[in-house]
Design an enzyme around this catalytic site. Structure first.
Site, PDB file in Angstrom:
ATOM      1  N   PRO A 223       2.284  16.001  11.883  1.00 36.75           N
ATOM      2  CG  PRO A 223       4.279  16.912  12.695  1.00 36.75           C
ATOM      3  CD  PRO A 223       3.311  15.763  12.905  1.00 36.75           C
ATOM      4  CB  ILE A 224       2.523  17.969   6.456  1.00 32.62           C
ATOM      5  CG1 ILE A 224       1.611  19.194   6.485  1.00 32.62           C
ATOM      6  CG2 ILE A 224       1.732  16.689   6.497  1.00 32.62           C
ATOM      7  CD1 ILE A 224       0.856  19.389   5.174  1.00 32.62           C
TER       8      ILE A 224
ATOM      9  CB  CYS B 242      -5.047  10.358  12.071  1.00 39.54           C
ATOM     10  SG  CYS B 242      -3.476   9.543  12.171  1.00 39.54           S
TER      11      CYS B 242
ATOM     12  NE  ARG C 176      -7.520   4.298   5.753  1.00 38.14           N
ATOM     13  CZ  ARG C 176      -7.035   5.419   6.249  1.00 38.14           C
ATOM     14  NH1 ARG C 176      -7.428   5.827   7.433  1.00 38.14           N
ATOM     15  NH2 ARG C 176      -6.168   6.136   5.585  1.00 38.14           N
TER      16      ARG C 176
ATOM     17  CG  LEU D 299      10.061  17.308   8.580  1.00 36.99           C
ATOM     18  CD1 LEU D 299      10.275  15.830   8.929  1.00 36.99           C
ATOM     19  CD2 LEU D 299      11.387  18.052   8.632  1.00 36.99           C
TER      20      LEU D 299
ATOM     21  CE  LYS E 260      -1.735   1.453   4.134  1.00 35.92           C
ATOM     22  NZ  LYS E 260      -1.428   2.847   4.502  1.00 35.92           N
ATOM     23  CG  ASN E 261       2.211   2.731   3.547  1.00 41.55           C
ATOM     24  OD1 ASN E 261       1.070   3.088   3.256  1.00 41.55           O
ATOM     25  ND2 ASN E 261       2.579   2.464   4.787  1.00 41.55           N
TER      26      ASN E 261
ATOM     27  CB  ILE F 150       7.602   6.204  14.486  1.00 41.88           C
ATOM     28  CG1 ILE F 150       8.784   5.259  14.265  1.00 41.88           C
ATOM     29  CG2 ILE F 150       7.279   7.014  13.228  1.00 41.88           C
ATOM     30  CD1 ILE F 150      10.054   5.894  13.794  1.00 41.88           C
TER      31      ILE F 150
ATOM     32  NE  ARG G  29      -1.231  12.000   8.525  1.00 40.61           N
ATOM     33  CZ  ARG G  29      -1.207  13.279   8.833  1.00 40.61           C
ATOM     34  NH1 ARG G  29      -2.272  13.844   9.354  1.00 40.61           N
ATOM     35  NH2 ARG G  29      -0.132  13.999   8.630  1.00 40.61           N
TER      36      ARG G  29
ATOM     37  CG  ASP H 295       3.177   1.204   9.469  1.00 41.48           C
ATOM     38  OD1 ASP H 295       2.752   2.049  10.283  1.00 41.48           O
ATOM     39  OD2 ASP H 295       3.449   1.493   8.286  1.00 41.48           O
TER      40      ASP H 295
HETATM   41  N1  EPU Z   1       7.035  14.132  11.186  1.00 36.11           N
HETATM   42  C1  EPU Z   1       7.315  15.417  11.538  1.00 36.11           C
HETATM   43  N2  EPU Z   1       7.102  16.398  10.614  1.00 36.11           N
HETATM   44  C2  EPU Z   1       6.665  16.127   9.365  1.00 36.11           C
HETATM   45  C3  EPU Z   1       6.405  14.799   8.997  1.00 36.11           C
HETATM   46  C4  EPU Z   1       6.598  13.811   9.941  1.00 36.11           C
HETATM   47  O1  EPU Z   1       7.721  15.695  12.658  1.00 36.11           O
HETATM   48  O2  EPU Z   1       6.514  17.053   8.578  1.00 36.11           O
HETATM   49  C5  EPU Z   1       7.237  13.055  12.161  1.00 36.11           C
HETATM   50  C6  EPU Z   1       5.974  12.247  12.447  1.00 36.11           C
HETATM   51  O3  EPU Z   1       5.148  12.888  13.382  1.00 36.11           O
HETATM   52  C7  EPU Z   1       6.535  10.947  12.931  1.00 36.11           C
HETATM   53  C8  EPU Z   1       7.808  10.802  12.097  1.00 36.11           C
HETATM   54  O4  EPU Z   1       8.110  12.113  11.609  1.00 36.11           O
HETATM   55  O5  EPU Z   1       6.917  11.082  14.281  1.00 36.11           O
HETATM   56  C9  EPU Z   1       7.703   9.851  10.950  1.00 36.11           C
HETATM   57  O6  EPU Z   1       6.498  10.070  10.223  1.00 36.11           O
HETATM   58  P1  EPU Z   1       6.459   9.927   8.644  1.00 36.11           P
HETATM   59  O7  EPU Z   1       6.344  11.280   8.044  1.00 36.11           O
HETATM   60  O8  EPU Z   1       7.575   9.065   8.192  1.00 36.11           O
HETATM   61  O9  EPU Z   1       5.082   9.192   8.447  1.00 36.11           O
HETATM   62  P2  EPU Z   1       4.190   9.291   7.147  1.00 36.11           P
HETATM   63  O10 EPU Z   1       5.064   9.507   5.979  1.00 36.11           O
HETATM   64  O11 EPU Z   1       3.065  10.216   7.393  1.00 36.11           O
HETATM   65  C10 EPU Z   1       4.326   6.753   6.525  1.00 36.11           C
HETATM   66  C11 EPU Z   1       3.353   5.636   6.335  1.00 36.11           C
HETATM   67  C12 EPU Z   1       2.760   5.244   7.680  1.00 36.11           C
HETATM   68  C13 EPU Z   1       3.901   4.811   8.594  1.00 36.11           C
HETATM   69  C14 EPU Z   1       4.929   5.936   8.711  1.00 36.11           C
HETATM   70  C15 EPU Z   1       6.160   5.566   9.515  1.00 36.11           C
HETATM   71  C16 EPU Z   1       2.542   6.026   4.092  1.00 36.11           C
HETATM   72  C17 EPU Z   1       1.431   6.404   3.213  1.00 36.11           C
HETATM   73  N3  EPU Z   1       2.307   6.061   5.417  1.00 36.11           N
HETATM   74  O12 EPU Z   1       3.586   7.832   7.084  1.00 36.11           O
HETATM   75  O13 EPU Z   1       1.905   4.141   7.445  1.00 36.11           O
HETATM   76  O14 EPU Z   1       3.414   4.518   9.880  1.00 36.11           O
HETATM   77  O15 EPU Z   1       5.371   6.330   7.392  1.00 36.11           O
HETATM   78  O16 EPU Z   1       6.774   4.460   8.961  1.00 36.11           O
HETATM   79  O17 EPU Z   1       3.612   5.647   3.625  1.00 36.11           O
HETATM   80  C18 EPU Z   1       0.143   2.665   7.905  1.00 36.11           C
HETATM   81  O18 EPU Z   1       0.356   2.123   6.809  1.00 36.11           O
HETATM   82  O19 EPU Z   1      -0.598   2.144   8.785  1.00 36.11           O
HETATM   83  C19 EPU Z   1       0.784   3.934   8.214  1.00 36.11           C
HETATM   84  C20 EPU Z   1       0.349   4.747   9.154  1.00 36.11           C
END
Ligand code: EPU
Length: 422
Positions: free
Chosen positions: A123-124, A117, A400, A126, A22-23, A330, A93, A308
């Site tokens: 947050p986004i 969630c 999902r 980054l 999925k990811n 994480i 997301r 995950d």
């Molecule tokens: N973070 C920040 N700032 C940002 C972005 C992230 O501080 O701008 C932090 C997050 O809060 C977290 C860490 O960085 O503490 C890592 O989060 P990441 O951004 O890597 O997560 P994501 O990209 O939103 C993806 C997967 C998630 C998985 C995480 C961690 C996808 C679509 N989603 O999310 O998958 O848990 O990486 O490996 O690739 C799932 O499939 O159930 C799922 C939640």
């Protein structure tokens, strides 16, 4: 409302086909926005999140349809719309992955800011900082992130955050950088296999990306990308979930297509627990004699133990012979499954980002509530071994991210039925 009814106690035996990740599929689908001509993707799992991404892309002028073989064909038909609205983004997301491609290809992106969630804040910042570094102007308008840039200019970008690298921020900056002017270097990039898969798809389309799979990715911008054919990698989280299903039921499963090289931390930890894991002809074989040793697990960015699989491994360790410790590095709030597992007789005590798991002899079936995708997988795993019936509500969470989960489980001997509540 649908629910899943699981009658525990059956040993799982047989072969389970592991589907596409999925990811990996979601960002690759979003990347098709960058591309001229047709993209053909094989091994895209049939999931609610994938269907939602098809809808989002449809609104953005990209057709994304399955052909007779099940392959997904994507093609940009109309580049006018650049707005991914709250109504859709708030449901998933991963929709933010359209941000980098829209900005790079259409010069503008308006993407609703996803809210928090069930697994935490998320947050986004980054993503936005990375795209700003490439030259985008940023504004927040009515809860939407608005990014604009006549042209993107390559830069050295440090993408590390307070919890390490970010998977989808790396995806967004990487995708945008493919069409930027010059050489972008992303430092502290996520090393997840899903990022490697995205980079490999983009390179097939003509992008010039090196270093993917390491914390330093180098992207030499090109003028245009052309559609390509690509096979999405197998889902390491689905594979890990079925490994734990074999372990928790004292079973013996062969996970077809699963790749050990994507799962070393998981394999290492499960072996410490006492699970037998071997490479098999078609993938990975997993069996267990169900004497489970307690362990300490900390989730980390890849190649560490994945967040995950944290909920699922907690279900397993709740039956270990002694006390285990699971620390979430994480998403420190990703623990809504703790209270539900305790309702099934587990002895879990949360202390900050750590859960102390006191092993018990048995779990007992109960009505439980799924709170998010991976939590629902953990409850199903617990239900497979619990005495009596477990009824899991809010099944849409599992749909999902796990393709035909009850069908795959029933095929290897589980007693699990989807029912409609009155
Ligand atoms: N973070 C920040 N700032 C940002 C972005 C992230 O501080 O701008 C932090 C997050 O809060 C977290 C860490 O960085 O503490 C890592 O989060 P990441 O951004 O890597 O997560 P994501 O990209 O939103 C993806 C997967 C998630 C998985 C995480 C961690 C996808 C679509 N989603 O999310 O998958 O848990 O990486 O490996 O690739 C799932 O499939 O159930 C799922 C939640």
């Amino acid at each position: 409302m649908e629910y899943l009814e699981i009658t525990g106690g059956n040993r799982l035996r047989g072969s389970v086909p592991i589907g596409g990740a999925k990811n990996a599929a979601l960002p690759i689908m979003a990347a098709s926005i960058l591309v001229e001509g047709e993209t053909v993707l094989h091994n895209v799992p049939d999931l609610a999140d994938v269907r939602l991404m098809q809808t989002i892309l449809g609104r953005l002028g990209v057709t994304a349809q399955r052909d007779d073989t099940g392959a997904m064909r994507l093609r940009v038909e109309d580049e006018m719309n650049v707005h991914a609205e709250y109504e859709l983004v708030s449901k998933m997301r991963a929709s933010v992955c359209v941000m980098g491609p829209l900005l790079a290809k259409r010069k503008r992106a308006q993407v609703s800011m996803p809210g928090g969630c069930a697994i935490g804040d998320r947050p986004i910042g980054l993503h936005i900082d990375g795209l700003k570094a490439l030259g985008a102007e940023f504004e927040l308008v009515n809860g939407d992130v608005l990014l604009r840039a006549k042209k993107l200019t390559a830069r050295e970008i440090f993408l590390g955050g307070p919890f390490g690298s970010s998977v989808t921020a790396t995806a967004n900056v990487l995708m945008a950088a493919t069409l930027a002017d010059g050489r972008t270097i992303i430092e502290s990039a996520a090393c997840e296999p899903e990022i490697v898969d995205l980079a490999e798809y983009l390179n097939k389309c003509g992008a010039q990306i090196r270093g993917h799979g390491t914390p330093e990715i180098v992207v030499d911008g090109v003028d245009a990308l052309k559609g390509a054919e690509h096979r999405v990698i197998p889902d390491r989280i689905e594979a890990g979930t079925f490994m734990i299903a074999a372990a928790i039921t004292n079973g013996d499963l062969e996970l077809e297509h699963a790749r050990v090289e994507h799962m070393r931390a998981v394999v290492d930890q499960l072996r410490r627990v006492g699970v037998l894991i071997e490479r098999a002809e078609k993938g990975i074989s997993v069996s267990s004699s169900r004497r489970l040793e307690p362990v300490a697990i900390t989730t980390q960015p890849y190649p560490g133990f994945p967040t995950d699989l944290q909920a699922q491994v907690m279900a397993l360790l709740s039956l270990a012979d002694g006390n285990s410790m699971i620390t979430e590095k994480i998403f420190p709030d990703r623990f809504l499954h703790v209270a539900e597992l305790n309702r099934m007789g587990a002895r879990l005590r949360k202390e900050g980002p750590t859960v102390i798991v006191e092993g018990v002899k048995r779990l007992i079936g109960a009505p439980v509530m799924a709170s998010d995708l991976r939590a629902s997988a953990a409850l199903i795993l617990a239900g497979l071994i619990a005495k009596g019936k477990t009824r899991m509500q809010r099944v849409y969470h599992i749909d999902r991210g796990y393709e035909r989960i009850e069908e795959k489980l029933v095929a290897v001997g589980a007693d699990i039925v989807r029912r409609q509540a009155d």
